[in-house]
Design a protein around this motif. Sequence first.
Motif, mmCIF file in Angstrom:
data_model
loop_
_atom_site.group_PDB
_atom_site.id
_atom_site.type_symbol
_atom_site.label_atom_id
_atom_site.label_comp_id
_atom_site.label_asym_id
_atom_site.label_seq_id
_atom_site.Cartn_x
_atom_site.Cartn_y
_atom_site.Cartn_z
ATOM 1 N N ALA A 80 -111.530 -6.885 -41.082
ATOM 2 C CA ALA A 80 -112.520 -5.810 -40.987
ATOM 3 C C ALA A 80 -113.430 -5.816 -42.213
ATOM 4 C CB ALA A 80 -111.826 -4.453 -40.843
ATOM 5 N N GLY A 81 -112.864 -6.057 -43.376
ATOM 6 C CA GLY A 81 -113.658 -6.125 -44.601
ATOM 7 C C GLY A 81 -114.639 -7.282 -44.582
ATOM 8 N N GLU A 111 -104.195 -4.728 -31.879
ATOM 9 C CA GLU A 111 -104.714 -5.618 -32.920
ATOM 10 C C GLU A 111 -105.144 -6.954 -32.324
ATOM 11 O OE1 GLU A 111 -102.741 -8.107 -36.440
ATOM 12 O OE2 GLU A 111 -102.774 -5.955 -36.880
ATOM 13 N N PRO A 113 -107.070 -6.097 -38.534
ATOM 14 C CA PRO A 113 -106.441 -6.206 -39.849
ATOM 15 C C PRO A 113 -107.488 -5.888 -40.918
ATOM 16 C CG PRO A 113 -105.975 -8.149 -38.507
ATOM 17 C CD PRO A 113 -106.985 -7.325 -37.759
ATOM 18 N N GLY A 114 -107.079 -5.206 -41.969
ATOM 19 C CA GLY A 114 -108.006 -4.764 -43.009
ATOM 20 C C GLY A 114 -108.831 -5.885 -43.610
ATOM 21 N N ASP A 115 -108.209 -7.031 -43.821
ATOM 22 C CA ASP A 115 -108.915 -8.161 -44.420
ATOM 23 C C ASP A 115 -110.058 -8.632 -43.529
ATOM 24 O OD1 ASP A 115 -109.220 -10.268 -46.427
ATOM 25 O OD2 ASP A 115 -108.419 -11.610 -44.882
ATOM 26 N N GLY A 143 -109.894 0.824 -36.193
ATOM 27 C CA GLY A 143 -108.790 0.602 -37.120
ATOM 28 C C GLY A 143 -107.751 -0.393 -36.654
#
Length: 174
Positions: A124-125, A54, A120-122, A117
């Motif tokens: 990446a969004g 990450e 962090p999702g935030d 992946g």
Amino acid sequence: MCAAVAVSAGLLVAGCANRVEGTAAANEAEVSAYKTEAAASSAAATSSRKAAAEAKAVADNCGQFPGITGVGVSRYNEFVDAHDSNAPDYVPKRDGAAATLEDAAIKVETGVNQAAGALPGDLAGKLTEYVNAARALAGATRAMTYTAPVGGLNDASKRVNDARNAVKDSCPVR
């Protein structure tokens, strides 16, 4: 002679050995403690690998983002100046701005995909929103003529700026 002495000594020791009666059994408390320790060690190693992946993905994507997107901002601003002044190089600047925005979208998208992946999702969004906004602005830029209304272009430009700022605000301070 030496060999005969060695064989005799071996037979003597073997003959004196006692068999231990019973069935081998593991100490369940020790087995349980070992399994717990092994699982904790494995989880720590996995967590450490995930954190390292990450950190690398964030550093890679956030590190390249300002440079990649900054070129698009510069080319877009050159196009706006040419549009506002009815410059003779309007069309090449328009097309160059659109191509640069599309290139930035591709590079940012590639970085997100290469992170596989790990981001962090935030974040990446937010990077994905920039990609979509840059593609939309590239399309609106390509569609511009001297006489076209600029409302759609301005909306697309605001979306790119908002997306770009959201990514920069989410990235660690360098």
